[in-house]
Enzyme design. Structure first.
Site, PDB file in Angstrom:
ATOM      1  N   GLU A 243       0.808  -1.213   0.000  1.00  0.00           N
ATOM      2  CA  GLU A 243       0.000   0.000   0.000  1.00  0.00           C
ATOM      3  C   GLU A 243       0.850   1.275   0.000  1.00  0.00           C
ATOM      4  O   GLU A 243       0.408   2.324  -0.463  1.00  0.00           O
ATOM      5  CB  GLU A 243      -0.964   0.016   1.184  1.00  0.00           C
ATOM      6  CG  GLU A 243      -2.108  -1.000   1.065  1.00  0.00           C
ATOM      7  CD  GLU A 243      -1.765  -2.377   1.588  1.00  0.00           C
ATOM      8  OE1 GLU A 243      -0.558  -2.646   1.875  1.00  0.00           O
ATOM      9  OE2 GLU A 243      -2.678  -3.209   1.718  1.00  0.00           O
TER      10      GLU A 243
ATOM     11  N   PHE B 125     -11.671  -7.004  14.025  1.00  0.00           N
ATOM     12  CA  PHE B 125     -10.620  -7.506  13.150  1.00  0.00           C
ATOM     13  C   PHE B 125     -10.222  -6.430  12.137  1.00  0.00           C
ATOM     14  O   PHE B 125     -11.067  -5.836  11.488  1.00  0.00           O
ATOM     15  CB  PHE B 125     -11.121  -8.750  12.418  1.00  0.00           C
ATOM     16  CG  PHE B 125     -10.125  -9.281  11.413  1.00  0.00           C
ATOM     17  CD1 PHE B 125      -8.887  -9.754  11.832  1.00  0.00           C
ATOM     18  CD2 PHE B 125     -10.426  -9.274  10.062  1.00  0.00           C
ATOM     19  CE1 PHE B 125      -7.971 -10.221  10.903  1.00  0.00           C
ATOM     20  CE2 PHE B 125      -9.505  -9.738   9.127  1.00  0.00           C
ATOM     21  CZ  PHE B 125      -8.272 -10.219   9.550  1.00  0.00           C
ATOM     22  N   GLN B 126      -8.945  -6.179  12.034  1.00  0.00           N
ATOM     23  CA  GLN B 126      -8.379  -5.172  11.114  1.00  0.00           C
ATOM     24  C   GLN B 126      -8.958  -3.780  11.331  1.00  0.00           C
ATOM     25  O   GLN B 126      -9.163  -3.034  10.384  1.00  0.00           O
ATOM     26  CB  GLN B 126      -8.534  -5.615   9.664  1.00  0.00           C
ATOM     27  CG  GLN B 126      -7.726  -6.875   9.380  1.00  0.00           C
ATOM     28  CD  GLN B 126      -7.500  -7.139   7.915  1.00  0.00           C
ATOM     29  OE1 GLN B 126      -8.356  -6.842   7.094  1.00  0.00           O
ATOM     30  NE2 GLN B 126      -6.345  -7.701   7.586  1.00  0.00           N
TER      31      GLN B 126
END
Ligand SMILES: Cc1cc2nc3c(=O)[nH]c(=O)nc-3n(C[C@H](O)[C@H](O)[C@H](O)COP(=O)(O)OP(=O)(O)OC[C@H]3O[C@@H](n4cnc5c(N)ncnc54)[C@H](O)[C@@H]3O)c2cc1C
Ligand SMILES: Cc1ncc(C[n+]2csc(CCOP(=O)(O)OP(=O)(O)O)c2C)c(N)n1
Ligand SMILES: [Mg+2]
Lengths: 576, 164
Positions: free
Chosen positions: A56, A118-119
């Site tokens: 990214e 999550f994340q």
């Protein structure tokens, strides 16, 4: 609904439609759970092209390179959590150099926000200090307008990156789509025109100058004002210097150009800064790499500063005539007033000033040993310049190679020199080159890098393969983190702590393993033919690994905290 | 020098952290910060007390103005203005001390707003100096708890910080 059949779209479709309506060609991104609806929407259309990077950080740098080389905003799409955090370096890089980006980060569903899902990371919180602005979209009804606002904020005034954090459920919800043609934000009204009284004062000062000097920066490029800057500079007949970010805003081959200024600027540029009596700073922000010690900076001059961001003015150096405004309209007005006055700075004084500058120039401060048996990095850049006829787009990483590229490639046009100046981000060069190459498919795009920097985003060689991006990598391989080594040599008595690059890969094989062409060049005599051959391969990425003189240093150099008149010229020709 | 800066900003979540974040990131000091919505619910008004050289204050106001959520701001200390701060202070009040505390509160125009067998809670409004003065006048050992609101301020006369 008044009988008009209205179509409801999902947030994901709205997002992609909005990008299309904004005229976005490319989105640089990487998928993940939180953005799967958006990726599905991308899959179903062909207007907006998605470029799949390999990390990214690469997405943000590629979008940044696209933006720097075109003037249009770069667009990034990443998933929540690690996707967003990986992008942060790229966002901060764009922020420091005022580059317009719109970065869409996926987020966990609204109901899960704050639950350590999550994340999940607080993307808005993490990016707040390194964006111009950011948004969290909590309702699909706000999505289209928020995207419009993001583009508006990113591209106007002093440009910068804007993050839009979009929770997954928002991309699934439906609403009617309409994309606003324009938005107005009551709390955001960037100025453009400068104050007429201040401009008049500036013109009077400039016309009365005996030793005028123009110091222009990245703002001239961002503000598309190169033509006006050139016209104005010729009209005034004054010497002009550019910052690292401003290179190309004024043609480097023009006789009035005295080179870059600052820490690694030319002797003539820094001396002229030091000795001038009227200084016009335009679209430049008096960075510490330019100013050196504030108390010693251009001590005898009256200072005029044109900048669209009031907070850039009198931040470190107090100025006498501040002008808040965009460079283009202010320069136009200055030119008009000068022409109207029919005056010019005194001829005799100006001739005297140029005589002095000629003496400084005669020091030939960028001279290097042309008879060396080793490849001199400066020579490689000179060759790149000559063989691309000065017409390439050149991206760079960070270090000595960056400075040599800035000093030896003479940029005559804006948006050709693409580098990370403010944050100094190693790893910028290759992904940035991808963005540039996509925007300019026919152009020669060279990435000047070092063996340490290139390793930081080397994975993007794979992206280059996938999209057939024929970037020419010029690796100035000195087996050192040269810039670090140079400081250790000067300031730490040669204690080269962890600046030696051990266990380097075989770059030729590495390039080949990604499906590219690799070359290793070890002798000065081979530089020219190798580069010729590489540049001929129009549709291939070529990795040129130049094995250069390990001990070469960047000169001139002003130590941090010293004045412009205290330059080091070279080991033999110490303090000027 | 001490400055009181009044800020009108969009009443958005995160607006406060933008201001607080700006101050910590740039190393400006904040003496106090108060914030609440205005009569227009889309706007918040913030009063910020800071100090620094003229150069620093100039940068602070420029940087605040640069925040996209900031609609308008005013440095109240540049003109005549009124500042007020509210304090709630809980003190041990027993025996003879009870009368004395009552008298002291009266002198400072405070109100006793809660009473127990052993304590008073006093509400006091005024400039920061006045509140400091009250605390000084108390016997330190009797103070159980002090809560101060931080400064709010407004310009005197016609001048006002308003949108539109
Ligand atoms: C290893 C290394 C060495 C370096 N050495 C040097 C060096 O020797 N010399 C050097 O110059 N730099 C050097 N730098 C770069 C330095 O750190 C700064 O990034 C650079 O000097 C800033 O350039 P600038 O002043 O042009 O400002 P930029 O960062 O380009 O900022 C642009 C300014 O223009 C304003 N602006 C934007 N748009 C407009 C508009 N439309 N109208 C008006 N104003 C506008 C902005 O508000 C801002 O103030 C080095 C960096 C590295 C990594
Ligand atoms: C991400 C990042 N980490 C560390 C640095 C500090 N740094 C600046 S230049 C440099 C060395 C660069 O080495 P190389 O890429 O080989 O270039 P050279 O100076 O040798 O030309 C380092 C480590 C940085 N600028 N960016
Ligand atoms: Mg190196």
């Amino acid at each position: 609904m008044n009988g008009v059949a209205s179509v409801e779209l999902t947030g994901a479709d709205i997002l992609v439609r909005a990008l299309k309506d904004e005229g976005v060609e490319y989105v640089f991104g990487y998928p993940g759970g939180a953005v799967l609806h958006i990726y599905d929407a991308l899959y179903k259309q062909e207007d907006v092209q998605h470029i799949l990077v390999r990390h990214e950080q690469g997405a943000a740098h590629a979008a940044d390179g696209y933006a720097r080389s075109t003037g249009r905003p770069g667009v990034v799409l990443v998933t929540s959590g690690p996707g967003a955090t990986n992008a942060v370096t790229g966002i901060a890089t764009a922020y420091m150099d005022s580059i317009p980006l719109v970065v869409i980060t996926g987020q966990v569903p609204t109901h899960a926000i704050g639950s350590d899902a999550f994340q999940e990371v607080d993307s808005v919180g993490i990016t707040r200090p390194c964006v111009k602005h950011n948004f969290l979209v909590k309702d699909v009804k706000d999505l289209a307008t928020t995207i419009k606002k993001a583009f508006f904020i990113a591209t106007t005034g002093r440009p910068g990156p804007v993050v839009v954090d979009v929770p997954k459920d928002v991309t699934a919800q439906k609403t009617e789509y309409s994309y606003p043609k324009r938005v107005s934000i009551r709390s955001y009204k960037p100025v453009t025109e400068g104050h007429p009284g201040q401009i008049k004062k500036a013109v009077d000062l400039l016309l009365s100058a005996r030793r005028p000097m123009i110091y222009s920066g990245g703002g001239v490029i961002l503000g598309e004002a190169s033509k006006s800057l050139t016209e104005f500079t010729r009209l005034l007949g004054a010497p002009i210097t550019n910052t690292l970010m401003g290179l190309g805003a004024y043609p480097a081959t023009d006789p009035q150009f005295v080179g870059m200024l600052g820490m690694h600027g030319t002797y003539e540029a820094n001396m002229a800064m030091h000795e001038c009596d009227v200084l016009l700073a335009i679209g430049a922000r008096f960075d510490d790499r330019v100013v050196g010690k504030v108390e010693l900076f251009s001590p005898g001059s009256k200072k005029i500063h044109v900048d669209v961001d009031p907070s850039s003015i009198s931040k470190s150096v107090r100025v006498d005539v501040p002008i808040v405004g965009a460079v283009e309209p202010v320069l136009k007005e200055i030119i008009r007033l000068i022409k109207e006055s029919g005056q010019k700075p005194g001829k005799a004084a100006l001739a005297e000033w140029w005589k002095q500058i000629a003496q400084w120039r005669a020091k030939n401060c960028l001279r290097y040993d042309r008879n060396s048996k080793l490849i001199k990095p400066q020579y490689v850049i000179e060759q790149l310049y000559e063989q691309t006829r000065g017409d390439a787009f050149v991206t760079s990483d960070v270090g000595q190679h960056q400075m040599w590229a800035a000093q030896f490639y003479k940029f005559d046009k804006p948006r050709r020199w693409i580098n990370s100046g403010g944050l100094g981000t190693m790893g910028f060069g290759l992904p940035a080159a991808m963005g540039v190459q996509l925007a300019h498919p026919k152009a020669t795009v060279a990435c000047v890098t070092g063996e340490a920097s290139i390793m930081m985003c080397i994975q993007e060689l794979s992206t280059c393969k996938q999209y057939g991006l024929p970037v020419k990598i010029v690796n100035l391989n000195n087996r050192y983190m040269g810039m670090v080594r140079q400081w250790q040599e000067f300031f730490y008595k040669g204690r080269y702590s962890h600046s030696y690059m051990e266990a380097l890969p075989d770059f030729v094989k590495l390039a080949e393993s990604f499906g590219h062409v690799g070359m290793r060049i070890e002798k000065p005599g081979d530089v020219q033919p190798a580069m010729k051959e590489a540049l001929k391969m129009k549709d291939r990425l070529v990795f040129m690994d130049f094995i250069t003189d390990q001990t070469e240093n960047v000169y001139p150099m002003i130590e941090a905290g010293k004045g412009h008149h205290e330059m080091h010229l070279s080991p033999e020709r110490e303090l000027a | 020098m001490r400055h009181i800066i009044s800020i009108l900003m969009e009443n958005e979540s995160g607006a406060l952290s933008r201001v607080a974040g700006l101050f910590s990131a740039r190393g400006y000091n904040i003496e106090s910060l108060t914030v609440a919505p205005t009569e227009d619910p889309s706007l918040s008004r913030m009063t910020l007390v800071t100090s620094g050289t003229e150069e620093v204050i100039e940068q602070i106001t420029k940087q605040l103005n640069k925040l996209v959520d900031v609609v308008k701001l005013m440095d109240l200390t540049e003109g005549p203005h009124i500042e007020r701060e509210m304090m709630l202070i809980k003190v041990r009040a027993v025996d003879a001390g009870r009368d004395e505390l009552k008298r002291l509160a009266d002198i400072f125009r405070g109100h006793i707003i809660d009473v127990t067998d052993t304590s008073y809670t006093i509400e006091l409004t005024g400039t920061g100096e006045k509140l400091d003065g009250f605390i000084q006048a108390l016997d330190k050992k009797t103070i159980l708890e002090v809560v101060r609101s931080g400064v709010s301020g407004i310009a005197r006369g016609e001048k006002s910080l308003k949108v539109g």
